[in-house]
Design a protein around this motif. Sequence first.
Motif, mmCIF file in Angstrom:
data_model
loop_
_atom_site.group_PDB
_atom_site.id
_atom_site.type_symbol
_atom_site.label_atom_id
_atom_site.label_comp_id
_atom_site.label_asym_id
_atom_site.label_seq_id
_atom_site.Cartn_x
_atom_site.Cartn_y
_atom_site.Cartn_z
ATOM 1 N N THR A 92 0.842 -1.190 0.000
ATOM 2 C CA THR A 92 0.000 0.000 0.000
ATOM 3 C C THR A 92 0.878 1.242 0.000
ATOM 4 O OG1 THR A 92 -0.111 0.276 2.406
ATOM 5 C CG2 THR A 92 -1.705 -1.249 1.394
ATOM 6 N N GLN A 93 0.279 2.385 -0.302
ATOM 7 C CA GLN A 93 1.034 3.639 -0.282
ATOM 8 C C GLN A 93 1.502 3.955 1.138
ATOM 9 O OE1 GLN A 93 -1.324 6.690 -2.140
ATOM 10 N NE2 GLN A 93 -1.148 5.795 -4.175
ATOM 11 N N GLY A 94 0.656 3.661 2.118
ATOM 12 C CA GLY A 94 1.040 3.902 3.502
ATOM 13 C C GLY A 94 2.228 3.037 3.921
ATOM 14 N N GLU A 109 -2.391 14.066 -6.342
ATOM 15 C CA GLU A 109 -3.102 13.210 -7.281
ATOM 16 C C GLU A 109 -4.594 13.124 -6.953
ATOM 17 O OE1 GLU A 109 0.320 9.987 -8.679
ATOM 18 O OE2 GLU A 109 -0.821 9.615 -6.829
ATOM 19 N N GLY A 110 -4.910 12.982 -5.663
ATOM 20 C CA GLY A 110 -6.296 12.754 -5.279
ATOM 21 C C GLY A 110 -7.121 13.997 -5.108
ATOM 22 N N VAL A 111 -6.527 15.069 -4.564
ATOM 23 C CA VAL A 111 -7.276 16.298 -4.286
ATOM 24 C C VAL A 111 -7.099 17.321 -5.405
ATOM 25 C CG1 VAL A 111 -7.570 18.229 -2.682
ATOM 26 C CG2 VAL A 111 -7.113 15.926 -1.795
ATOM 27 N N THR A 112 -5.857 17.567 -5.786
ATOM 28 C CA THR A 112 -5.598 18.539 -6.848
ATOM 29 C C THR A 112 -5.924 17.958 -8.217
ATOM 30 O OG1 THR A 112 -3.775 19.375 -5.465
ATOM 31 C CG2 THR A 112 -3.882 20.177 -7.727
ATOM 32 N N GLY A 113 -5.895 16.629 -8.332
ATOM 33 C CA GLY A 113 -6.172 15.985 -9.614
ATOM 34 C C GLY A 113 -5.036 16.153 -10.596
ATOM 35 N N VAL A 147 2.806 8.298 11.469
ATOM 36 C CA VAL A 147 1.492 8.849 11.821
ATOM 37 C C VAL A 147 0.743 9.313 10.578
ATOM 38 C CG1 VAL A 147 0.298 10.704 13.073
ATOM 39 C CG2 VAL A 147 2.235 9.512 14.136
ATOM 40 N N GLY A 148 1.464 9.962 9.668
ATOM 41 C CA GLY A 148 0.828 10.402 8.428
ATOM 42 C C GLY A 148 0.278 9.239 7.629
ATOM 43 N N GLY A 149 1.046 8.135 7.577
ATOM 44 C CA GLY A 149 0.581 6.956 6.859
ATOM 45 C C GLY A 149 -0.643 6.328 7.498
ATOM 46 N N LEU A 150 -0.671 6.281 8.829
ATOM 47 C CA LEU A 150 -1.826 5.736 9.535
ATOM 48 C C LEU A 150 -3.069 6.592 9.297
ATOM 49 C CD1 LEU A 150 -0.176 4.716 12.939
ATOM 50 C CD2 LEU A 150 -0.970 3.193 11.119
ATOM 51 N N LEU A 151 -2.889 7.909 9.327
ATOM 52 C CA LEU A 151 -4.018 8.805 9.080
ATOM 53 C C LEU A 151 -4.516 8.676 7.644
ATOM 54 C CD1 LEU A 151 -2.812 12.019 10.967
ATOM 55 C CD2 LEU A 151 -4.713 10.526 11.622
ATOM 56 N N LEU A 152 -3.559 8.513 6.711
ATOM 57 C CA LEU A 152 -3.938 8.364 5.307
ATOM 58 C C LEU A 152 -4.705 7.066 5.070
ATOM 59 C CD1 LEU A 152 -3.827 9.078 2.296
ATOM 60 C CD2 LEU A 152 -1.526 8.113 2.224
ATOM 61 N N ASP A 153 -4.163 5.952 5.565
ATOM 62 C CA ASP A 153 -4.814 4.661 5.346
ATOM 63 C C ASP A 153 -6.098 4.513 6.161
ATOM 64 O OD1 ASP A 153 -2.869 3.908 3.563
ATOM 65 O OD2 ASP A 153 -1.736 2.685 4.995
ATOM 66 N N SER A 211 -8.089 9.857 5.951
ATOM 67 C CA SER A 211 -8.021 10.520 4.650
ATOM 68 C C SER A 211 -6.744 11.322 4.560
ATOM 69 C CB SER A 211 -9.221 11.456 4.458
ATOM 70 O OG SER A 211 -9.140 12.541 5.381
ATOM 71 N N ILE A 212 -6.412 11.775 3.358
ATOM 72 C CA ILE A 212 -5.237 12.612 3.173
ATOM 73 C C ILE A 212 -5.411 13.961 3.858
ATOM 74 C CG2 ILE A 212 -6.038 13.571 0.963
ATOM 75 C CD1 ILE A 212 -2.393 12.706 2.004
ATOM 76 N N GLN A 213 -6.664 14.433 3.936
ATOM 77 C CA GLN A 213 -6.920 15.688 4.643
ATOM 78 C C GLN A 213 -6.580 15.552 6.125
ATOM 79 O OE1 GLN A 213 -8.955 14.365 2.407
ATOM 80 N NE2 GLN A 213 -9.428 15.964 0.886
#
Length: 408
Positions: free
Chosen positions: A52-54, A243-247, A358-364, A367-369
Amino acid sequence: MTQAAFPADTTLQPAAAWGAVLSMALSVAMLIASEFMPVSLLTPMAEGLGATQGQTGQAISISGLFAVAASLLISTAAGKLNRKWVLVAMTGLMLLSLVLVAAAPNFAVLMIGRALLGLCIGGFWALATAVIMRLVPEGDVPRALALMYGGQAIAAAFAAPIGSYLGDLIGWRAVFWALTPVVAVNLIWHVVALPSLPARQRQDFRTMFGLLKRPHFLTGLIAAMLSWGSAFTMFTYLRPFLEGVTGASVTVLSVLLLALGCAGFVGTWACGRFLKGDVAPLLRLPALIMGACTLGLVFLGASPIAAGLFLALWGAMNTAISVIWMTWMSQNVDDAPEAAGSLMVAAIQTSILLGAVVGGLLLDGLSIQATFIGSVILAGAATLLIGNGRRLLNPNDRHERGENHDHL
C-alpha cells in the motif's frame, strides 16, 4: 561567545576550504535525493512491490529509524578517527544503499537498503555542522551552512520532479540507478577536497546528557522536533494529495514539485544573505509559514494554481529551516558541536520517522486531509513553544547578543 572549549583550528585549517564545503553540498543533495525520492515515486513503488502507499511510505520512516541510532552513536563510535575518512565512509555507505534499493527484488530488500541509507544520513548530519565550523572562519559559518544546504535546494528542485517524470518513463528502479554515478563522483571529491580533520575532544553519552540538562537547548530540541515533524507529516504524502485532491497528472505533478524545489533556492539564498547575528526571531518562521501553507492546501488545494503558490512558499521555508536551526546550534552550543549535532539529528530524524508513520496511519485509516491537519497541529505547537525565541538562547550569551548583533 566563548570559543574556549574549541579554539580556532588555525594550524589545520588556516583558510576557508570552500571546495570542501561544496563537496559536502553535493553530499547533501544526494542524501536528500536518496532519502526522499520515494515521495515522488510513492505510487509506482507501491505498485511494483505489491504494497500500500502507507506501507511504502515507511521506506522513509525506516531510514529515519536507523538515522536516529547512527546519529547518537557516531561521535562515540568514530572515537578518534579522522572525520574526513568518516565522511568518506558515510558516502560509500550511501552508494551501497542505492544499489540495494535499485535492485531490490522485494519489499524486504528495499527496507534493508533504506536502513543502510539511514546509517549514512545519521552519521553525516551528526558531524556536518561541526565539520563546517572547522572548514571556515566563525564569521563565515552561516554562509557556509547556507551553501551546504544549497545542496538540499538542488535536490528538492530537481530530484522530486525529475524522479516523478523519469519514473513514469523508465521506471522507478532506473531512477535510483541514475543516482549511483553521481554519488561515486562525490566519494572521490571528498577524498580530494576535504582536509585532514583529526578528532578533537572525544564526546560520549555523558556529553549528550549534559547538553540535555541545559534548558535552552532542550527546549530548542523539542521545538525543532515539532517543526520537522509537521513538515514531514505533510511532505511524505504530498503526491497522494496532489493526485487525489488537486487531480494532478504526472506532468502537472512534476511542475508542482519543481515549483516547490526551485523555491528552495530562495530560502537558502535569503539565509546566506540576511542571516546575521541573533537568530532567535527567525526560529518560529518555518513552522508558522509551513503550517499556514499546509492549512491553505487543505482548503484550496483543489486548484493547481493555489497549490503551486502554497508549495512554492512551503519549499522556500523547507530549505531555510535547516540553515536557521543549525545556525542556532552553532551559536548556542559551540562548546560541544558534535554532541549537539548528534542530538539535533536524532531529534529531527525521529520527527521524520514519526511524521511518516502517523501520516501513513491517518492516510490509510482516515483521509489525506486528516494527514495534513495533523501536520498543521504540530506546526502550531512548535510556533507556540518557540514564542519570540529568546528562551532558546544560551543564557551565558544573551547579554552579549543584546549588545552585539553583528557577532557573526
